[in-house]
Design an enzyme around this catalytic site. Sequence first.
Site, short mmCIF file in Angstrom:
data_model
loop_
_atom_site.label_atom_id
_atom_site.label_comp_id
_atom_site.label_asym_id
_atom_site.label_seq_id
_atom_site.Cartn_x
_atom_site.Cartn_y
_atom_site.Cartn_z
N PRO A 2 0.77 -1.24 0.00
CA PRO A 2 0.00 0.00 0.00
C PRO A 2 0.81 1.30 0.00
CG PRO A 2 -0.88 -1.53 1.60
CD PRO A 2 0.44 -2.06 1.16
N GLU A 3 0.70 2.00 -1.08
CA GLU A 3 1.11 3.39 -1.16
C GLU A 3 -0.14 4.16 -1.56
OE1 GLU A 3 4.96 4.17 -3.00
OE2 GLU A 3 5.24 2.04 -3.31
N LYS A 59 -1.41 7.92 3.19
CA LYS A 59 -1.71 6.48 3.24
C LYS A 59 -2.79 6.16 4.26
CE LYS A 59 3.09 5.57 1.96
NZ LYS A 59 4.41 5.13 2.45
N ARG A 247 16.54 2.55 3.06
CA ARG A 247 15.61 1.70 2.31
C ARG A 247 16.25 1.25 1.01
NH1 ARG A 247 12.15 -0.18 3.41
NH2 ARG A 247 10.11 0.60 2.82
#
Length: 258
Positions: A2-3, A59, A247
């Site tokens: 989910p973005e 989000k 990341r």
Amino acid sequence: MPELPDVEGFRRVLTRHAAGKRITEVTTLDAGVLRGVTGRRLRDTLTGRRFGEPRRLGKWLIAPVVDRPETVVLHFGMTGSLRWETGDRERHDRVIFAFDDGELRYRDMRKLQGLRLAADDAELDRLLADTGPDALAVGQDRFRELLGRRRQLKPLLTDQSVLGGLGNLLVDEILWRARLNPHTPAADLDRAAADALYREMRAVLRAAVQAERVPPRKSWLTGRRDEPSGSCPRCGATLEHGRAGGRGTVWCPRCQPG
DNA sequence: CGGCGTGTTCAGAA
DNA sequence: CTTCTGAACACGCC
């Protein structure tokens, strides 16, 4: 997953199938996804009532309850989703909102986030206060202001308190299209580069929202990132795999020179 | 067994 | 104060 585009898809699921219908039952199958609310309070608040028109900030999915001060607030972490289904439930279904004609299901494998119930608008505002402007709603001038820091582009754009909605994959995609290196300090961009970045962000989001996900197409960087020595869809150079802001990050050393 | 991940949060350091 | 790093959370997959 989910973005922003995924959450926008979940918002549409709620709007299309559940909003305005009477909630007949709320079942918590795994209280591990409940944040600051008990299964009992969730059930007591919602049973017999209806969700109003849901909205989204970054989000976050925000579902008001008609004629009640409470608001259900959902976050999908890394593996969450919201489904409208009528068949058998699955192993990772955590909370079920039942209606006469089907079920709205909060499904989440890793349980990194979950559901909250804001008691009133003041609590809702506090909950959302740390989230920056939505990436799809922010204007060009405001966006340019956000870039006026020394921080690297990648961690800046994925920081939800700066800009709401962009995640790891989307930012890699946007920076690749804008030909900007993920490690470049944001403040190094001149006005033209900042505006170009804004345009590419809009274009990527528009396409991804339409698909209700980040399209894993080969023409997108996203389509190549899992291949160990994948090549740039634009110039053919071997993609670079590294880290930025802690990341995993993918970029093209030729199109996005540092 | 070790490492990794499309997310967030917190502690600690520079 | 800003920025960065690493660890933690929980689960499945290599």
